[in-house]
Write a protein that holds these residues in place. Structure first.
Motif, PDB file in Angstrom:
ATOM      1  N   GLY A  14       4.101  13.247 -91.970  1.00  0.00           N
ATOM      2  CA  GLY A  14       5.537  12.787 -91.599  1.00  0.00           C
ATOM      3  C   GLY A  14       6.010  12.460 -90.215  1.00  0.00           C
ATOM      4  N   MET A  15       5.509  13.072 -89.394  1.00  0.00           N
ATOM      5  CA  MET A  15       5.913  12.968 -87.947  1.00  0.00           C
ATOM      6  C   MET A  15       5.252  11.622 -87.597  1.00  0.00           C
ATOM      7  SD  MET A  15       8.194  15.225 -87.255  1.00  0.00           S
ATOM      8  CE  MET A  15       8.126  14.820 -85.566  1.00  0.00           C
ATOM      9  N   ILE A  16       3.868  11.363 -87.982  1.00  0.00           N
ATOM     10  CA  ILE A  16       3.214  10.041 -87.472  1.00  0.00           C
ATOM     11  C   ILE A  16       4.118   9.051 -88.192  1.00  0.00           C
ATOM     12  CG2 ILE A  16       1.390   8.618 -87.906  1.00  0.00           C
ATOM     13  CD1 ILE A  16      -0.380  11.085 -88.117  1.00  0.00           C
ATOM     14  N   CYS A  17       4.443   8.867 -89.357  1.00  0.00           N
ATOM     15  CA  CYS A  17       5.374   7.824 -89.788  1.00  0.00           C
ATOM     16  C   CYS A  17       6.856   7.743 -89.240  1.00  0.00           C
ATOM     17  CB  CYS A  17       5.721   8.125 -91.175  1.00  0.00           C
ATOM     18  SG  CYS A  17       6.772   7.045 -92.033  1.00  0.00           S
ATOM     19  N   ARG A  18       7.269   9.044 -88.839  1.00  0.00           N
ATOM     20  CA  ARG A  18       8.757   9.035 -87.902  1.00  0.00           C
ATOM     21  C   ARG A  18       8.517   8.312 -86.576  1.00  0.00           C
ATOM     22  NH1 ARG A  18      11.835  13.832 -85.479  1.00  0.00           N
ATOM     23  NH2 ARG A  18      10.481  13.697 -83.946  1.00  0.00           N
ATOM     24  N   SER A  19       7.265   8.528 -86.012  1.00  0.00           N
ATOM     25  CA  SER A  19       7.074   7.915 -84.693  1.00  0.00           C
ATOM     26  C   SER A  19       6.901   6.532 -84.872  1.00  0.00           C
ATOM     27  CB  SER A  19       5.634   8.426 -84.048  1.00  0.00           C
ATOM     28  OG  SER A  19       5.309   8.070 -82.964  1.00  0.00           O
ATOM     29  N   HIS A  20       6.283   5.817 -86.017  1.00  0.00           N
ATOM     30  CA  HIS A  20       6.286   4.589 -86.074  1.00  0.00           C
ATOM     31  C   HIS A  20       7.755   3.933 -86.314  1.00  0.00           C
ATOM     32  CE1 HIS A  20       2.013   4.219 -85.626  1.00  0.00           C
ATOM     33  NE2 HIS A  20       1.867   4.915 -86.642  1.00  0.00           N
ATOM     34  N   CYS A  21       8.413   4.748 -86.902  1.00  0.00           N
ATOM     35  CA  CYS A  21       9.944   4.186 -87.374  1.00  0.00           C
ATOM     36  C   CYS A  21      10.543   4.114 -85.845  1.00  0.00           C
ATOM     37  CB  CYS A  21      10.381   5.022 -88.042  1.00  0.00           C
ATOM     38  SG  CYS A  21       9.960   5.368 -89.819  1.00  0.00           S
ATOM     39  N   GLY A  63      12.167   0.206 -84.703  1.00  0.00           N
ATOM     40  CA  GLY A  63      13.495  -0.170 -84.758  1.00  0.00           C
ATOM     41  C   GLY A  63      14.112   0.452 -86.074  1.00  0.00           C
ATOM     42  N   LEU A  64      13.540   1.575 -86.548  1.00  0.00           N
ATOM     43  CA  LEU A  64      14.414   2.232 -87.846  1.00  0.00           C
ATOM     44  C   LEU A  64      14.351   3.630 -87.742  1.00  0.00           C
ATOM     45  CD1 LEU A  64      15.209   2.024 -90.809  1.00  0.00           C
ATOM     46  CD2 LEU A  64      12.724   2.462 -91.206  1.00  0.00           C
ATOM     47  N   ILE A  65      15.497   4.421 -87.892  1.00  0.00           N
ATOM     48  CA  ILE A  65      15.628   5.705 -87.737  1.00  0.00           C
ATOM     49  C   ILE A  65      15.562   6.216 -89.299  1.00  0.00           C
ATOM     50  CG2 ILE A  65      17.193   7.950 -87.524  1.00  0.00           C
ATOM     51  CD1 ILE A  65      18.349   6.218 -85.127  1.00  0.00           C
ATOM     52  N   MET A  66      14.421   6.664 -89.596  1.00  0.00           N
ATOM     53  CA  MET A  66      14.060   7.430 -90.852  1.00  0.00           C
ATOM     54  C   MET A  66      13.603   8.880 -90.527  1.00  0.00           C
ATOM     55  SD  MET A  66      11.945   6.053 -94.161  1.00  0.00           S
ATOM     56  CE  MET A  66      10.377   5.611 -93.352  1.00  0.00           C
ATOM     57  N   ARG A  67      14.021   9.829 -91.207  1.00  0.00           N
ATOM     58  CA  ARG A  67      13.934  11.335 -90.946  1.00  0.00           C
ATOM     59  C   ARG A  67      12.735  11.806 -91.769  1.00  0.00           C
ATOM     60  NH1 ARG A  67      18.793  15.776 -91.216  1.00  0.00           N
ATOM     61  NH2 ARG A  67      17.344  17.434 -90.731  1.00  0.00           N
ATOM     62  N   ALA A  68      11.640  12.580 -91.235  1.00  0.00           N
ATOM     63  CA  ALA A  68      10.641  13.299 -91.807  1.00  0.00           C
ATOM     64  C   ALA A  68      11.134  14.712 -92.048  1.00  0.00           C
ATOM     65  CB  ALA A  68       9.670  13.264 -90.858  1.00  0.00           C
ATOM     66  N   ALA A  95      10.527  -0.085 -93.308  1.00  0.00           N
ATOM     67  CA  ALA A  95       9.851   1.239 -93.732  1.00  0.00           C
ATOM     68  C   ALA A  95       8.491   0.889 -94.464  1.00  0.00           C
ATOM     69  CB  ALA A  95      10.822   1.886 -94.970  1.00  0.00           C
ATOM     70  N   ARG A  96       8.402  -0.297 -94.940  1.00  0.00           N
ATOM     71  CA  ARG A  96       7.107  -0.737 -95.390  1.00  0.00           C
ATOM     72  C   ARG A  96       6.142  -0.799 -94.251  1.00  0.00           C
ATOM     73  NH1 ARG A  96       5.925  -3.097-100.179  1.00  0.00           N
ATOM     74  NH2 ARG A  96       8.035  -3.793-100.544  1.00  0.00           N
ATOM     75  N   GLN A  97       6.501  -1.410 -93.037  1.00  0.00           N
ATOM     76  CA  GLN A  97       5.582  -1.693 -92.005  1.00  0.00           C
ATOM     77  C   GLN A  97       5.225  -0.296 -91.532  1.00  0.00           C
ATOM     78  OE1 GLN A  97       7.840  -3.295 -88.855  1.00  0.00           O
ATOM     79  NE2 GLN A  97       5.925  -3.664 -87.448  1.00  0.00           N
ATOM     80  N   CYS A  98       6.134   0.672 -91.358  1.00  0.00           N
ATOM     81  CA  CYS A  98       5.942   1.835 -90.721  1.00  0.00           C
ATOM     82  C   CYS A  98       4.826   2.735 -91.826  1.00  0.00           C
ATOM     83  CB  CYS A  98       7.127   2.765 -90.537  1.00  0.00           C
ATOM     84  SG  CYS A  98       8.212   1.830 -89.290  1.00  0.00           S
ATOM     85  N   LEU A  99       5.038   2.426 -92.985  1.00  0.00           N
ATOM     86  CA  LEU A  99       4.070   3.062 -93.960  1.00  0.00           C
ATOM     87  C   LEU A  99       2.895   2.587 -93.656  1.00  0.00           C
ATOM     88  CD1 LEU A  99       6.221   2.985 -97.229  1.00  0.00           C
ATOM     89  CD2 LEU A  99       5.632   5.303 -95.667  1.00  0.00           C
ATOM     90  N   ASP A 100       2.458   1.319 -93.677  1.00  0.00           N
ATOM     91  CA  ASP A 100       1.247   0.509 -93.305  1.00  0.00           C
ATOM     92  C   ASP A 100       0.685   0.877 -91.950  1.00  0.00           C
ATOM     93  OD1 ASP A 100       1.664  -0.991 -95.502  1.00  0.00           O
ATOM     94  OD2 ASP A 100       2.355  -2.650 -94.409  1.00  0.00           O
TER      95      ASP A 100
END
Length: 455
Positions: free
Chosen positions: A399-406, A410-415, A440-445
């Motif tokens: 979750g923190m990895i994904c949050r860091s990519h967000c 340019g996206l705030i998404m909380r983990a 969000a899709r980009q950050c998941l990738d």
């Protein structure tokens, strides 16, 4: 860094500022991102980066950043009456008009409002008022309040105790006496082999089991969020709330709905209690009440409860800023905007369904185990194996990895653990929803690529 002021502000943070829910050493080493501007659903930091705010500040920025009407409401009220308290048999027009406006929007029979400075203070007030209510009825032994594991009701001593977050309880010798907890209705994380419907019934039945364990004669109230927000946007199975309502009808206890996150349009209804057809005795409010422009919270009290406490003499509780006139004026204007611009109806009929449709497309991503949501609330569960709902090891910090990519894109998404959650401003457009989902899709990738590169 492009802006020399960024380093100056970060130094001030390191040397003087204690931030909420922070590892102070880590924050000093990394330095905070300095947010300098907001407009609509976007923020800008001191380095000029534009960020889509997928969390509406902290669930609160309902009508978006930069609403001049709210600025003007605060300014006008400051000139007229910047402050006066509501102690000692006094009041002022903004607080009275706001109490009436909230009562008009609340579920039937909810006609009395006690104002606070935050949702945490609202829940502290609730605890005291619940116990005062039973004392007035000649049953002072009814003191125990039942909450839920992983529920969140603020971070004051009473608020953190009412909530069921273990990591908070470990600091400060919490919970305080007289508060107990039951399991949360989190099927994806805890449902095991049960169907969602069966798990919802099981989770609801834990309330009855706890009432019988503690003794109905000792239980004062059950407090719950219609949808658990900070716990990870936990949306109960459809069987849960109907069963809870059956249990509450059997026993002589109060029901408190914590509407701090769900209230004022987030679900597409004015309150989460409307969405689930609940009938609370009290409702805690904050966040969307003023769209975060000025701090304010409160507790809405039913006619049933008021009839008892109205005969109980002084309620020895209050805050200097209870019903602050500037906050009340902003709250009134904020409610006017929500109503006259049809924002809650848009969440219900237009942008809410569109967000859920677009978020649902992310369920096919190899990292995603479940996507769920209501209105402008959403959660994306990150898993190692879709079929078994198996998580990555906690030390992987997915979750923190994904949050860091967000953060970097340019996206705030909380983990919340390995659950990514969103709650954008209620004024978000369909085009902005498209942007949010694609980011969000980009950050998941990027998260998946990083995990695969470790193998």
């Amino acid at each position: 860094m492009n802006n020399p002021k960024t380093a100056q502000w970060q130094a001030m943070s390191r040397d003087h500022h204690l931030a909420p829910f922070s590892d102070f050493k880590q924050l000093a080493e990394q330095g905070p991102r300095i947010i300098t501007k907001g407009e609509g659903v976007y923020l800008w930091d001191s380095e000029g980066h534009k960020i889509l705010d997928g969390m509406a500040g902290l669930w609160c920025m309902a009508v978006g950043y930069g609403r001049e009407e709210l600025v003007q409401a605060a300014s006008n009220q400051m000139r007229e009456l910047a402050f006066y308290n509501t102690f000692f048999m006094t009041a002022h027009p903004p607080v009275l008009e706001l109490a009436k406006a909230i009562s008009d929007l609340a579920p039937a029979g909810m006609n009395h409002v006690f104002f606070t400075g935050s949702g945490s203070e609202g829940n502290d007030t609730m605890l005291r008022l619940v116990r005062h209510y039973w004392a007035c009825k000649g049953q002072p032994n009814k003191k125990v309040i039942i909450g839920r594991i992983n529920g969140y009701h603020g971070s004051t001593v009473a608020g953190a105790s009412l909530g069921g977050m273990k990591f908070m309880h470990e600091q400060g010798d919490l919970p305080i006496p007289g508060i107990v907890h039951i399991p949360q209705p989190y099927w994806f994380g805890e449902g095991g082999e049960m169907s969602p419907e069966a798990f919802g019934i099981w989770a609801a039945d834990q309330l009855e089991a706890k009432i019988l364990e503690v003794g109905e004669e000792n239980v004062a109230a059950f407090i719950a969020e219609p949808i658990q927000g900070a716990g990870g946007v936990i949306i109960p199975p459809a069987s849960y709330w109907p069963r809870i309502k059956e249990i509450l009808a059997k026993y002589d206890i109060l029901f408190v709905a914590d509407e701090v996150i769900c209230g004022f349009g987030r679900t597409g209804e004015w309150f989460g209690s409307d969405y689930y057809d609940l009938a609370p005795d009290m409702m805690t409010i904050a966040k969307g009440l003023t769209s975060g422009y000025v701090p304010m919270g409160g507790l809405i009290v039913s006619d049933k409860v008021f009839a008892v406490i109205n005969e109980g003499g002084d309620f020895n509780h209050g805050f200097t800023y209870s019903g602050h006139p500037v906050a009340a004026a902003v709250g009134l204007e904020n409610l006017r905007i929500l109503k006259e611009e049809g924002i809650v109806e848009a969440v219900k009929n237009d942008t809410g369904p569109y967000l859920q449709q677009r978020l649902g497309e992310l369920a096919a991503h190899p990292l995603v185990g479940e996507v769920r949501g209501v209105g402008l609330l959403g959660a994306i569960e990150l898993v190692q194996d879709k079929a078994s709902r198996k998580r990555y090891p906690s030390e992987a910090g997915v979750g923190m990895i994904c949050r860091s990519h967000c953060f970097s894109n340019g996206l705030i998404m909380r983990a919340v653990g390995d659950t990514m959650i969103i709650a954008p401003p209620l004024v978000i457009s369909k085009a902005e929803i498209d942007e949010l989902v694609e980011k969000a899709r980009q950050c998941l990738d990027l998260t998946l690529e990083q995990l695969q590169s470790r193998k």
